[in-house]
Design a protein around this motif. Structure first.
Motif, mmCIF file in Angstrom:
data_model
loop_
_atom_site.group_PDB
_atom_site.id
_atom_site.type_symbol
_atom_site.label_atom_id
_atom_site.label_comp_id
_atom_site.label_asym_id
_atom_site.label_seq_id
_atom_site.Cartn_x
_atom_site.Cartn_y
_atom_site.Cartn_z
ATOM 1 N N UNK A 144 -10.275 -3.374 8.661
ATOM 2 C CA UNK A 144 -9.796 -3.918 7.707
ATOM 3 C C UNK A 144 -8.373 -3.221 6.859
ATOM 4 N N UNK A 145 -8.140 -1.823 7.080
ATOM 5 C CA UNK A 145 -7.103 -1.057 6.838
ATOM 6 C C UNK A 145 -5.821 -1.741 7.178
ATOM 7 N N UNK A 146 -5.832 -2.522 8.113
ATOM 8 C CA UNK A 146 -4.611 -3.174 8.816
ATOM 9 C C UNK A 146 -3.821 -3.698 7.692
ATOM 10 N N UNK A 147 -4.559 -4.287 6.480
ATOM 11 C CA UNK A 147 -3.747 -5.393 5.527
ATOM 12 C C UNK A 147 -2.799 -4.387 4.800
ATOM 13 N N UNK A 148 -3.385 -3.107 4.473
ATOM 14 C CA UNK A 148 -2.446 -2.205 3.681
ATOM 15 C C UNK A 148 -0.983 -2.323 4.649
ATOM 16 N N UNK A 149 -0.989 -2.347 5.751
ATOM 17 C CA UNK A 149 0.150 -2.198 6.442
ATOM 18 C C UNK A 149 0.711 -3.750 6.697
ATOM 19 N N UNK A 150 0.230 -4.578 7.052
ATOM 20 C CA UNK A 150 0.525 -5.891 7.120
ATOM 21 C C UNK A 150 1.388 -6.434 5.764
ATOM 22 N N UNK A 151 0.636 -6.130 4.563
ATOM 23 C CA UNK A 151 0.980 -6.831 3.376
ATOM 24 C C UNK A 151 1.805 -5.569 2.550
ATOM 25 N N UNK A 152 2.094 -4.571 3.003
ATOM 26 C CA UNK A 152 2.722 -3.492 2.547
ATOM 27 C C UNK A 152 2.200 -3.166 1.067
ATOM 28 N N UNK A 153 1.125 -2.844 0.983
ATOM 29 C CA UNK A 153 0.604 -2.519 -0.274
ATOM 30 C C UNK A 153 0.378 -1.141 -0.776
ATOM 31 N N UNK A 154 0.560 -0.435 0.134
ATOM 32 C CA UNK A 154 0.501 1.056 -0.140
ATOM 33 C C UNK A 154 -0.634 1.558 -0.902
ATOM 34 N N UNK A 155 -1.828 1.106 -0.492
ATOM 35 C CA UNK A 155 -3.130 1.353 -1.360
ATOM 36 C C UNK A 155 -3.725 2.925 -0.941
ATOM 37 N N UNK A 156 -3.761 2.945 0.630
ATOM 38 C CA UNK A 156 -4.399 4.217 1.068
ATOM 39 C C UNK A 156 -3.467 5.059 1.552
ATOM 40 N N UNK A 157 -3.333 6.285 1.608
ATOM 41 C CA UNK A 157 -2.591 7.536 2.252
ATOM 42 C C UNK A 157 -2.507 7.097 3.579
ATOM 43 N N UNK A 158 -1.187 6.927 4.226
ATOM 44 C CA UNK A 158 -1.055 6.736 5.428
ATOM 45 C C UNK A 158 -1.786 7.746 6.443
ATOM 46 N N UNK A 159 -1.989 9.071 6.012
ATOM 47 C CA UNK A 159 -2.803 9.905 7.047
ATOM 48 C C UNK A 159 -4.170 9.472 7.120
ATOM 49 N N UNK A 160 -4.757 8.523 6.191
ATOM 50 C CA UNK A 160 -6.133 7.999 6.603
ATOM 51 C C UNK A 160 -6.068 7.227 7.920
ATOM 52 N N UNK A 161 -5.190 6.221 8.016
ATOM 53 C CA UNK A 161 -5.446 5.523 9.221
ATOM 54 C C UNK A 161 -5.095 6.220 10.417
ATOM 55 N N UNK A 162 -4.019 7.125 10.121
ATOM 56 C CA UNK A 162 -3.695 7.823 11.284
ATOM 57 C C UNK A 162 -4.853 8.957 11.806
#
Length: 831
Positions: free
Chosen positions: A721-739
């Motif tokens: 579900x984190x993918x929408x932070x990237x697709x919609x450019x929401x900037x909610x979670x720190x990038x290091x979470x997904x990485x």
């Protein structure tokens, strides 16, 4: 200046025309990817008219409906008097020896409480058991005669056999809902586990049968909720033998988004066959048109001239749920089109609903452009006539029969007196007129193509014939476009699975309009539970439609919005579904998914608005979106014990991935508020989502990864579900979470992909692609895609692509032919 005056929609139409003209002016090249598929799409119109080849060579198995039932479609070519079968296989229907309830009632002994030990053996005393007629199941379902409404049932059926023909095989055919264990004379021969299927055929060891003595079939079936059903019988082969025994040589098979292309050698003549489903999303009238094409092209490979005759036939199996239904077959014409059509005499329009069902109303068509010959006749005799003479005499103008007594055939033939190095070609049209498509809150709706009943099926056949060449050109052009876009986004293996997914995803829906003219694009939850308009099926399916036409995604969300906004659904969260296909009269699923469905609806509405670059769709539904976001504010961060879209894994609380979805839903609401010009409201929700994300990180952290549930250290799950932070450019979670997650997932992969979570080794293919899209570069993305592709090409389950399988051995767990494979296209949304 002119472009400034065009609307966005008009501009896209103009651009499509320019691209089409450019494509059409190029010399045609044969696009397609050659790889082994679990099943090859042949005819893909909607959830009912959906036919596949389940073998590597097109002639090695009968053509199948996605449920596994035969949809007989046979093709052969006669070259200088020699027959070469290239399509399908003659599978003569089995004849009953100990008939199931589909053919005649039978009596059995049954009990609803666990019996004494040895209940499955021949000599067990069952005098105290109840006696009842089969089938056993939910009232008014299938052939139910004895209502079974307890959690379990045990059934014993006794029979004798006067003879056993050693030249023929014997088969058990059974239907069950849900778990079934079945014994023949005390030997276990079936153990399904947690599954429900209809008319499964399994070969019997003849040594288990007693000749001139008593035999016993003993069955134990468990109902896990919903419908219950049990029926079985024994069948044997017909004494009729196949006519088209000699096969062509298959040289290749290629798959594009809209076509499956085969190349054969038939002695001194080469044959190309293309199955074309013109599911072009920039033209909803064409996408809805229930006509597919089979193209064929022949040319000599030895420099000589040859007499060639082409043959196709189909049976009324395409228009029945069961072979025991009476059918009628007739011929007709529509302008320059000749056709044969078949349908049931009963015509029970929209009477049945469920999962493992086929349509038994409306009419199936096999059609050709004159002067090709269309005939109807006997399944066996027509083939013999073609073998002997190269044509089929017009045996009859009308047939009315039951296919278990006589199997009729709808037949197309074409003759070429002299085929040399210059190719000769033709095409067959396969079509279905369903008359009424969907029942929507009590109203019967016709398919989109009817334009509210103003367009007749005769007109559709004429249009399909007249438009043939332009449709072929457009399909070729689109196939090239979509392949190049997928290749650029994710590499060769990614492009291949996208090409295979395209027709499967679209044809698992039905396109209609409601009585107000609103678009409805209703999915069937294939081989899951048969629900219609399921939100957590729409959610993973959405990327394909976000990429190519948001109007179709709106058509998937519209029923759920209407359900709440009309007051028919009164709960404070979004519904799970709107019924059981094809009846969309209100939720029929037994459990709610509150956080799941609210998050899905909010995220997808924001994604539509982002793709459209306007807030019109948001405005229409702002009130109910506000209701749902408030529910997520209260319940979303640390979800209670409830189902999510991975509901097959069961309920559990404190689900970290479901929490991510809630946070994405709240952030999506903030994005939508911004698009409405509500800056202060937008900041409020975006900041709230960021605050929840910070809490999430603190609660979910488990060393080098994040937990499956907040309260279980040592666990993990895909956080797709984190993918929408990237697709919609929401900037909610720190990038290091997904990485951090991506790095951990690479360690957790098995041979055929990344498991869904730490509980089991099975996975969901759609979620793998979503998770892979979190990767920062294509090289890492492909490290997740390559094992998924290996599953696709190596699985031994010959069904339309399953999305739920084991990562250790590529075996299907359940599900097939579902629309969720549209989720594979999410990588293409990064642009």
């Amino acid at each position: 200046m002119i472009l400034k005056l065009l609307s966005k929609k008009s501009f896209l139409v103009l651009l499509a025309c320019i691209v089409l003209c450019s494509c059409a002016n190029k010399q045609k090249t044969e696009h397609g990817l050659e790889f082994r598929a679990p099943a090859y799409p042949l005819i893909t119109i909607d959830p009912y008219t959906s036919a596949w080849s389940t073998s590597d060579q097109l002639f090695d198995s009968p053509v199948k409906h996605w449920t596994g039932r035969n949809f007989s479609l046979i093709g052969a070519m006669r070259v200088d008097g020699q027959i070469y079968r290239f399509l399908g296989k003659e599978e003569i229907p089995l004849k009953p020896v100990v008939a199931s309830a589909k053919y005649e009632p039978w009596k059995g002994k049954y009990i609803n409480k666990k019996p004494k030990q040895g209940w499955e053996k021949q000599n067990f005393n069952d005098k105290s058991w109840n006696t009842g007629n089969a089938a056993y199941g939910t009232a008014h379902f299938g052939e139910t005669s004895t209502v079974w409404d307890s959690p379990e049932i045990w059934v014993r059926r006794k029979f004798t056999m006067d003879e056993i023909n050693n030249n023929y095989d014997y088969y058990l055919i059974y239907s069950h809902d849900d778990d079934l264990v079945l014994y023949l004379n005390g030997t276990e021969i079936v153990n399904t586990g947690n599954r429900a299927k209809s008319n499964v055929t399994t070969k019997i060891d003849k040594q288990l049968l007693n000749l001139n003595g008593e035999n016993v079939i003993a069955a134990h079936c468990t109902d896990r909720g919903g419908l219950a059903y049990l029926d079985f019988g024994i069948y044997t082969e017909s004494n009729q033998k196949p006519v088209f025994e000699n096969c062509a040589v298959q040289n290749s098979v290629k798959i594009t988004a809209t076509q499956t292309k085969y190349n054969f050698t038939c002695g001194p003549v080469d044959l190309n066959v293309e199955f074309v489903s013109p599911l072009l999303m920039d033209d909803l009238n064409l996408l809805s048109r229930p006509v597919n094409y089979i193209n064929y092209k022949v040319n000599a490979n030895d420099g000589q001239s040859h007499k060639v005759e082409v043959y196709f036939d189909a049976t009324p199996e395409w228009a029945v749920n069961d072979l025991s239904q009476e059918v009628e077959v007739a011929k007709g014409t529509s302008g320059k089109v000749s056709f044969a059509k078949a349908g049931t005499t009963e015509q029970p329009i929209l009477k049945k609903q469920g999962d493992d069902l086929r349509i038994d109303w409306g009419y199936f068509y096999l059609a050709g452009s004159k002067p090709q010959n269309i005939a109807i006749g006997d399944f066996h005799n027509a083939k013999k006539s073609f073998t002997d003479n190269g044509n089929v005499a017009a045996e009859k103008e009308h047939i009315q029969t039951v296919m278990t007594k006589q199997m009729p055939a709808l037949i197309y033939t074409n003759q070429f007196e002299s085929v040399g190095t210059k190719s000769e070609s033709g095409y067959v049209m396969v079509a279905y007129d369903d008359i009424e498509s969907i029942q929507y809150f009590g109203e019967n709706l016709k398919a989109w193509w009817t334009e509210g009943g103003n367009v007749t099926f005769d007109q559709i056949l004429k249009s399909a014939n007249n438009d043939y060449q332009s449709v072929m050109d457009r399909c070729d052009c689109f196939d090239e476009q979509i392949y190049n876009e997928a290749l650029k986004a994710g590499g060769e293996n990614y492009a291949r699975i996208c090409m295979l997914a395209y027709r499967q995803a679209i044809s698992a829906h039905k396109l209609v309009k409601d009585t107000e003219g609103n678009t409805l694009f209703l999915s069937k939850e294939n081989f899951s539970n048969g629900s219609i308009g399921t939100v957590d099926v729409t959610y993973p399916s959405a990327p394909l439609f976000l990429k190519y036409n948001t109007e179709l995604l709106k058509g998937m969300l519209n029923p759920i919005f209407y359900y709440s906004e009309s007051g028919k659904w009164t709960k404070p969260f979004a519904a799970h579904d709107v019924g059981t296909y094809p009846k969309a009269n209100g939720q029929t699923y037994g459990g709610d998914m509150p956080v799941e469905e609210c998050g899905n609806m909010l995220i997808l509405t924001a994604a539509i608005a982002s793709a459209d670059q306007n807030a019109e769709y948001i405005k229409e539904h702002w009130e109910v979106l506000t209701q749902w976001v408030k529910y997520l504010q209260e319940k979303g961060l640390d979800p209670e014990n409830q189902l999510c879209t991975d509901d097959f894994a069961g309920h559990f609380a404190h689900n970290t991935n479901l929490s991510v979805k809630a946070i994405m839903g709240i952030a999506s609401y903030g994005k939508m508020a911004e698009m409405l010009g509500e800056k202060e409201l937008s900041e409020q929700y975006i900041n709230e989502a960021k605050g929840m994300a910070a809490e999430w990180v603190e609660m979910a952290t488990d060393g080098d990864h994040f937990k499956l549930t907040f309260d279980q250290p040592g666990t993990w799950s895909q956080k797709y579900n984190l993918v929408w932070d990237k697709i919609l450019n929401l900037g909610i979670f720190p990038e290091e979470v997904s990485q951090k997650e991506i790095s951990y997932y690479l360690k957790m992969q098995n041979k055929y992909g990344l498991p869904l979570d730490s509980r089991r080794t099975y996975t969901k293919s759609d979620w793998i692609v979503w998770t892979a899209t979190l990767a920062k570069d294509n090289e890492t993305f492909e490290q997740f895609i390559d094992p998924l592709y290996d599953y696709v090409i190596h699985t031994q389950d010959r069904v339309p692509m399953s999305d739920w399988y084991e990562t250790t051995d590529a075996n299907q767990v359940a599900f097939q032919a579902r629309s969720v494979v549209g989720g594979y296209f999410i990588k293409m949304l990064e642009e």
